[in-house]
Write a protein that holds these residues in place. Structure first.
Motif, PDB file in Angstrom:
ATOM      1  N   PHE A  26      31.212 -28.358 -10.711  1.00  0.00           N
ATOM      2  CA  PHE A  26      31.105 -29.791 -10.435  1.00  0.00           C
ATOM      3  C   PHE A  26      30.107 -30.481 -11.351  1.00  0.00           C
ATOM      4  O   PHE A  26      30.319 -31.629 -11.763  1.00  0.00           O
ATOM      5  N   PHE A  30      30.990 -33.577 -13.855  1.00  0.00           N
ATOM      6  CA  PHE A  30      30.265 -34.846 -13.951  1.00  0.00           C
ATOM      7  C   PHE A  30      29.750 -35.100 -15.357  1.00  0.00           C
ATOM      8  O   PHE A  30      29.730 -36.242 -15.812  1.00  0.00           O
ATOM      9  N   MET A  33      32.653 -36.423 -17.134  1.00  0.00           N
ATOM     10  CA  MET A  33      32.978 -37.780 -16.692  1.00  0.00           C
ATOM     11  C   MET A  33      31.986 -38.798 -17.263  1.00  0.00           C
ATOM     12  O   MET A  33      32.390 -39.868 -17.730  1.00  0.00           O
ATOM     13  N   TYR A  37      32.603 -41.926 -19.748  1.00  0.00           N
ATOM     14  CA  TYR A  37      32.070 -43.268 -19.472  1.00  0.00           C
ATOM     15  C   TYR A  37      31.328 -43.803 -20.697  1.00  0.00           C
ATOM     16  O   TYR A  37      31.543 -44.941 -21.130  1.00  0.00           O
ATOM     17  N   MET A  41      32.181 -47.002 -23.089  1.00  0.00           N
ATOM     18  CA  MET A  41      31.233 -48.087 -23.366  1.00  0.00           C
ATOM     19  C   MET A  41      31.044 -48.298 -24.866  1.00  0.00           C
ATOM     20  O   MET A  41      30.960 -49.419 -25.341  1.00  0.00           O
TER      21      MET A  41
ATOM     22  N   PHE B 334      31.549 -49.103  -7.656  1.00  0.00           N
ATOM     23  CA  PHE B 334      30.915 -48.563  -8.865  1.00  0.00           C
ATOM     24  C   PHE B 334      31.096 -49.535 -10.029  1.00  0.00           C
ATOM     25  O   PHE B 334      30.176 -49.754 -10.812  1.00  0.00           O
ATOM     26  N   SER B 338      28.209 -51.411 -12.091  1.00  0.00           N
ATOM     27  CA  SER B 338      28.168 -51.267 -13.541  1.00  0.00           C
ATOM     28  C   SER B 338      28.171 -52.634 -14.217  1.00  0.00           C
ATOM     29  O   SER B 338      27.474 -52.851 -15.202  1.00  0.00           O
ATOM     30  N   GLY B 343      25.409 -50.353 -17.333  1.00  0.00           N
ATOM     31  CA  GLY B 343      25.895 -48.990 -17.501  1.00  0.00           C
ATOM     32  C   GLY B 343      24.803 -47.950 -17.318  1.00  0.00           C
ATOM     33  O   GLY B 343      25.050 -46.868 -16.787  1.00  0.00           O
ATOM     34  N   ALA B 346      24.297 -47.474 -13.729  1.00  0.00           N
ATOM     35  CA  ALA B 346      25.434 -46.756 -13.141  1.00  0.00           C
ATOM     36  C   ALA B 346      25.326 -45.261 -13.413  1.00  0.00           C
ATOM     37  O   ALA B 346      25.595 -44.441 -12.530  1.00  0.00           O
ATOM     38  N   ILE B 347      24.935 -44.902 -14.632  1.00  0.00           N
ATOM     39  CA  ILE B 347      24.801 -43.478 -14.951  1.00  0.00           C
ATOM     40  C   ILE B 347      23.666 -42.861 -14.126  1.00  0.00           C
ATOM     41  O   ILE B 347      23.797 -41.751 -13.606  1.00  0.00           O
ATOM     42  N   LEU B 350      24.845 -42.044 -10.777  1.00  0.00           N
ATOM     43  CA  LEU B 350      25.601 -40.789 -10.763  1.00  0.00           C
ATOM     44  C   LEU B 350      24.656 -39.598 -10.798  1.00  0.00           C
ATOM     45  O   LEU B 350      24.881 -38.588 -10.125  1.00  0.00           O
ATOM     46  N   VAL B 354      24.373 -36.441  -8.281  1.00  0.00           N
ATOM     47  CA  VAL B 354      24.424 -35.036  -8.704  1.00  0.00           C
ATOM     48  C   VAL B 354      23.178 -34.299  -8.215  1.00  0.00           C
ATOM     49  O   VAL B 354      23.259 -33.164  -7.718  1.00  0.00           O
ATOM     50  N   PHE B 357      23.641 -33.479  -4.705  1.00  0.00           N
ATOM     51  CA  PHE B 357      24.584 -32.360  -4.572  1.00  0.00           C
ATOM     52  C   PHE B 357      23.885 -31.036  -4.850  1.00  0.00           C
ATOM     53  O   PHE B 357      24.059 -30.058  -4.117  1.00  0.00           O
ATOM     54  N   ILE B 358      23.074 -31.006  -5.909  1.00  0.00           N
ATOM     55  CA  ILE B 358      22.380 -29.758  -6.254  1.00  0.00           C
ATOM     56  C   ILE B 358      21.450 -29.347  -5.115  1.00  0.00           C
ATOM     57  O   ILE B 358      21.359 -28.173  -4.758  1.00  0.00           O
ATOM     58  N   ILE B 384      30.472 -34.469  -3.230  1.00  0.00           N
ATOM     59  CA  ILE B 384      30.502 -34.656  -4.690  1.00  0.00           C
ATOM     60  C   ILE B 384      31.915 -34.966  -5.174  1.00  0.00           C
ATOM     61  O   ILE B 384      32.114 -35.766  -6.083  1.00  0.00           O
ATOM     62  N   PHE B 385      32.906 -34.370  -4.542  1.00  0.00           N
ATOM     63  CA  PHE B 385      34.277 -34.585  -5.010  1.00  0.00           C
ATOM     64  C   PHE B 385      34.730 -36.015  -4.710  1.00  0.00           C
ATOM     65  O   PHE B 385      35.440 -36.635  -5.496  1.00  0.00           O
ATOM     66  N   ILE B 387      32.820 -38.593  -4.734  1.00  0.00           N
ATOM     67  CA  ILE B 387      32.209 -39.427  -5.770  1.00  0.00           C
ATOM     68  C   ILE B 387      33.001 -39.325  -7.058  1.00  0.00           C
ATOM     69  O   ILE B 387      33.267 -40.323  -7.733  1.00  0.00           O
ATOM     70  N   PHE B 388      33.395 -38.098  -7.374  1.00  0.00           N
ATOM     71  CA  PHE B 388      34.201 -37.905  -8.581  1.00  0.00           C
ATOM     72  C   PHE B 388      35.489 -38.733  -8.506  1.00  0.00           C
ATOM     73  O   PHE B 388      35.862 -39.405  -9.463  1.00  0.00           O
ATOM     74  N   VAL B 391      34.566 -42.736  -8.704  1.00  0.00           N
ATOM     75  CA  VAL B 391      34.044 -43.167 -10.013  1.00  0.00           C
ATOM     76  C   VAL B 391      35.070 -42.887 -11.101  1.00  0.00           C
ATOM     77  O   VAL B 391      35.339 -43.744 -11.949  1.00  0.00           O
ATOM     78  N   GLY B 392      35.656 -41.692 -11.062  1.00  0.00           N
ATOM     79  CA  GLY B 392      36.674 -41.359 -12.056  1.00  0.00           C
ATOM     80  C   GLY B 392      37.819 -42.356 -12.036  1.00  0.00           C
ATOM     81  O   GLY B 392      38.326 -42.757 -13.074  1.00  0.00           O
TER      82      GLY B 392
END
Ligand code: ZN
Lengths: 479, 454
Positions: A26, A30, A33, A37, A41, B334, B338, B343, B346-347, B350, B354, B357-358, B384-385, B387-388, B391-392
């Motif tokens: 995962f 990311f 992904m 992104y 941009m 999202f 953004s 941007g 936004a990153i 994310l 993550v 999630f960790i 996490i999925f 979110i993927f 956002v994806g």
């Protein structure tokens, strides 16, 4: 030691290996992904947001002064000025000369004003000065568009068409740069608001708002004989042995074909048939061609599909297909019938022959730059593909030179350089009135310019389109 | 002057968030407990500052006192909730708590920007959810048999999912029949069933590794996924599917199951593409949103306009046009973030997800009880999925599936279920810590006694 003991005490039956694998998976997903992104941009967003569906332009206009549009020599073609009361307006110094290709920004944007809308409203200059302006709520200058348009040539074309309806497109064969693009009737974009009602009402059916060069399709007339000849060359190794005895009128597959104004061309080979634009000879050729292959050839030139260009345009159509009736062929072979082409497309065909068979994508925006003349993005020429073998292009060029030396475009033979071309008189109604066409390029050996000229409802190509072409060549290449 | 404040705040917010997300990863490398605590306090300060600046910008832009009230109430809320949670969830992961507050605050700000009334409703839901979830550690501790209720979860989950088909109860929304209307409140059962589903899968799979049993359990899981497909909730179906595969993989350690799962997924996708019009629409919109901009591609195209126009630094809060994206407050939040916050923001957002999630996975690894371990894995993957997917979909990395960004998007069911999800993980972590401490103590006592003997 202590750590080890602690672990042995744990009695988990599930190992953690799978959890690590899932975590790496995962996290990697990311990373990819976010990479996508960032890619969007950096590389794609500029093109994406420059879309007429994006409603954010008014927001940008609040903080940015719309950038200028320049000719190739940095002549101002469009700029934003401020009135005494602080309101902005768009000013076009050349009035109607560039009205279609540069377009307008009011009453529905068109032309470059539309296609480059967001770029014109983006300030790429990120300096202390612009940051300061941002902080003080002052507008920053938007990026400017520098076009490929040659202002002198454009003016010459504009004047050469005079009061007639028609269009001129001039391309640089080796790059696809649009050197000039004129459409008549025209309008003054400076006064579009005042005249809007009469322009849209279009009582005289003049279609002043339409860009004939890219949006109108016409029968190609005899200019199409180049493609017919090419197909004949491809299907017959001994094409040079072709002969035809022309007595001005003959019936092919039950269709009566006349040569222009009933002229009798006598015995002609392919070269002479093209030079004299003998309809009989080409109708004869038509009866011998393979429909399916002919359609394939025309499609490879861009018929029945989007042309390879960002310029907004109408698609050209070639109706003949494998299942078509025999009776359609004689007309189709001489560029009548149901074939329709835009002046832009016809210029592209001339440019492709001039460029030894490689078609270049036509483009009108050379680069974007900041007010400090720093280049924001530079357009590079793009090959649309090799359409002709070099040998085929050379053969067509020789024949087109002969059209100028000994044929229907002989008015172009007195330059210091040689010109290659083909005239056309495209009949568009039953009264035998015709559009005058010319397509060609010069110098024939090292082409610097390829053009298409159409004068609506004027008469023959030699009489009405060739003189326009002559003024263009003279302006661009001298005597 | 006002403009200077607005412009400077824009860049300061980005800076704050960058530092915040950086801390989210630095803490994993820090060993000393005091340093960790210090970093956590910094993070909280950064979160409060960002929250303050954002509301300041909203107030300056809209000139509406309601924003100040909402801000003040939210500050009090964050203060109270962090204090109470630290009491109730002893030894909880402070990083997860911080991230929870951070994500909630970003959501509060963005929803308030888009629609103040929705923001107030969202806040009430969050406050209620956070209060209810104070009982979670209590339940986990008192009911040790939670792992034995496999069949109970399975039946309850399916029953809840099926409520949407009950006439008079189920409602269709955005082309998916996955809502129910109870006493005037719209609920999305699948959001809650997600958690029950994980408990069900973890409960069964923590007890068996026999192939025959695994086939049975997988068939039961497939029932869930198929019901969701029947509801046209493809995002939900995908989430359930991936969560189940992950739990199965961790429980058995067999990559073959993953391969089989993906094989099944590939063929199911092809079937779905052939037979469901709305699947094709989504895929078309993904392939080329521009030519279908008047129809299927409208959402994705507008999302990309928003992201692209916002650029790295954003248009500034209130200065963009996020409302031009359909459902910008939930599925496409999202893109709205953004556009207006930029941007970089936004990153960083994310990265925070993550990091969260960790930390979840770290907790899963530390669990000694298989049921808890698998539950933690399942919930982490669901988080996490999802979110993927959202956002994806918003950035056209994958076809859009219409799911929310957990804790950030507007939506009562979504935010409630995510709060429950966070609480369960925290609750299990707390219990695990407690057991371990007891173990350690016993062990130390034993070692001491051995020492005495020698
Ligand atoms: Zn003839």
């Amino acid at each position: 030691m202590k750590m080890n003991k602690k672990k042995t005490l744990q009695k988990s039956v599930v190992s953690n290996g799978g959890i690590y694998a899932i975590t790496y998976f995962f996290v990697l997903l990311f990373v990819v992904m976010v990479g996508y992104y960032v890619h969007f941009m950096v590389f794609e967003s500029k093109d994406v947001i420059n879309n007429s569906y994006n409603k954010r332009q008014d927001l940008l206009a609040e903080s940015v002064v719309r950038g200028k549009i320049y000719g190739a020599g940095k002549e101002v073609l469009a700029e934003t000025k401020t009135r005494g009361d602080g309101t902005e307006y768009r000013y076009y110094p050349y009035g109607a000369v560039f009205c279609h290709v540069v377009g307008r920004s009011e009453h529905g944007k068109t032309g470059i004003e539309l296609s480059e809308n967001f770029n014109l409203l983006t300030c790429s200059n990120k300096s202390i000065g612009t940051l300061w302006n941002e902080l003080n709520n002052k507008k920053n200058p938007g990026d400017s568009v520098v076009t490929t348009l040659d202002v002198d040539l454009q003016k010459a074309a504009y004047e050469a068409l005079g009061n007639r309806k028609g269009a001129v497109v001039a391309l640089e064969p080796s790059t696809g740069k649009v050197l000039a693009m004129v459409s008549k009737k025209d309008y003054d974009p400076n006064e579009v608001s005042e005249n809007w009602e009469s322009l849209t009402e279009d009582a005289d059916k003049e279609s002043r708002l339409m860009n004939r060069a890219t949006q109108f399709t016409y029968p190609p007339g005899s200019t199409f004989k180049l493609l017919t000849a090419l197909e004949y060359v491809r299907e017959n190794k001994k094409y040079e042995d072709f002969t035809f005895d022309c007595d001005g009128q003959e019936i092919f597959s039950g269709v009566k074909i006349n040569c222009y104004h009933g002229s009798e061309h006598g015995k002609v080979d392919l070269k002479k048939a093209l030079a004299k634009s003998c309809n009989g000879a080409f109708a004869k050729i038509g009866t011998e061609l393979n429909f399916k292959k002919f359609r394939k050839l025309c499609n490879s030139f861009g018929f029945n599909t989007e042309l390879p260009t960002d310029l907004v345009h109408t698609n050209s159509t070639f109706a003949l297909k494998a299942s078509s009736k025999k009776e359609e062929m004689p007309q189709t072979a001489i560029g009548q019938g149901d074939t329709l082409i835009t002046p832009l497309h016809n210029a592209m065909i001339a440019a492709t022959i001039a460029n030894k068979g490689v078609m270049m994508e036509p483009y009108v925006v050379d680069h974007l730059e900041t007010e400090e003349e720093e280049i924001v993005s530079q357009k590079e020429p793009v090959e649309a593909g090799r359409i002709l073998k070099e040998k085929e292009a050379k053969q067509l060029t020789d024949w087109m030179k002969n059209v100028v030396d000994k044929g229907t475009a002989s008015a172009l033979s007195d330059f210091d350089y040689s010109v290659a071309g083909k005239t056309g008189s495209a009949e568009f109604d039953s009264k035998k009135s015709s559009h005058a066409w010319f397509i060609g390029f010069a110098p024939a050996d090292h082409p610097k310019i390829a053009i298409a000229v159409i004068v609506e409802g004027a008469g023959s190509g030699s009489e009405y389109a060739v003189p326009v072409a002559k003024k263009l060549f003279k302006n661009y290449l001298g005597n | 002057m006002e403009n200077i404040v607005v412009q400077v705040s824009k860049y300061v917010i980005i800076f704050l968030v960058m530092v915040y997300s950086l801390y989210g990863f630095v803490v994993f490398r820090v060993r000393k407990q005091e340093t960790k605590l210090l970093f956590y306090r910094h993070q909280m300060t950064l979160m409060y500052l960002m929250h303050l600046l954002c509301y300041l910008l909203l107030f300056v832009h809209f000139l509406d006192v309601k924003y100040i009230f909402l801000y003040l109430v939210q500050v009090v809320f964050f203060g109270v909730i962090t204090w109470v949670y630290k009491k109730v969830y002893r030894n909880m992961s402070l990083l997860v708590l911080n991230h929870m507050c951070f994500l909630l605050s970003v959501g509060f700000v963005m929803i308030a920007r888009i629609n103040l009334a929705l923001a107030i409703r969202q806040f009430v839901m969050v406050a209620a959810g956070m209060s209810i979830c104070l009982v979670v550690p209590f339940i986990i501790e008192k009911f040790e048999g939670l792992g034995q209720l496999g069949w109970g979860y399975a039946i309850a989950g399916v029953a809840l999912l099926l409520t949407v088909f009950v006439p008079g109860l189920g409602v269709s929304k955005y082309g998916s029949r996955n809502w129910i209307q109870v006493a005037g409140i719209g609920l999305q059962p699948s959001e809650f069933v997600k958690i029950i589903f994980v408990l069900f899968a973890a409960g069964f799979l923590s007890k068996t590794k026999k192939f025959k049993n695994i086939v049975k359990i997988s068939c039961l899981a497939a029932v869930y996924v198929l019901i969701l497909v029947a509801e046209n909730d493809l995002g939900g179906a995908l989430i359930f599917f991936v969560a189940y595969l992950s739990i199965l993989f961790v429980a058995t350690g067999q990559p073959a199951y993953i391969l089989a799962g993906f094989g099944g997924f590939a063929s199911a996708s092809l079937v779905a593409y052939r037979f469901f019009g709305h699947v094709r629409t989504r895929v078309e919109a993904f392939r080329d949103p521009w030519s279908t901009i008047d129809a299927g591609g409208y959402q994705v195209a507008n999302s990309l306009f928003a992201i692209g126009t916002g650029g790295w630094f954003g248009m500034g809060l209130g200065k963009g046009l996020p409302t031009s994206i359909p459902v910008s407050e939930s599925d496409f939040i999202f893109s709205a973030i953004s556009e207006e916050l930029g941007g970089i923001f936004a990153i960083c957002l994310l990265l925070v997800c993550v990091s969260c999630f960790i930390m979840f996975v770290n907790i899963a690894i530390k669990m000694t009880n298989s049921f808890y371990k698998l539950t933690a894995v399942g919930l982490s993957v669901i988080y996490i999925f999802q979110i993927f997917l959202t956002v994806g979909g918003a950035i056209k990395f994958i076809p859009s599936t219409g799911v929310t960004l957990p804790l950030v998007s507007y939506g009562g069911s979504s935010v409630l279920s995510t709060i429950i999800l966070f609480s369960i993980i925290q609750g299990m972590y707390v219990l695990n810590q407690k057991n371990q401490q007891q173990n350690n103590q016993q062990q130390n006592n034993r070692l001491d006694r051995q020492g005495e003997k020698e």
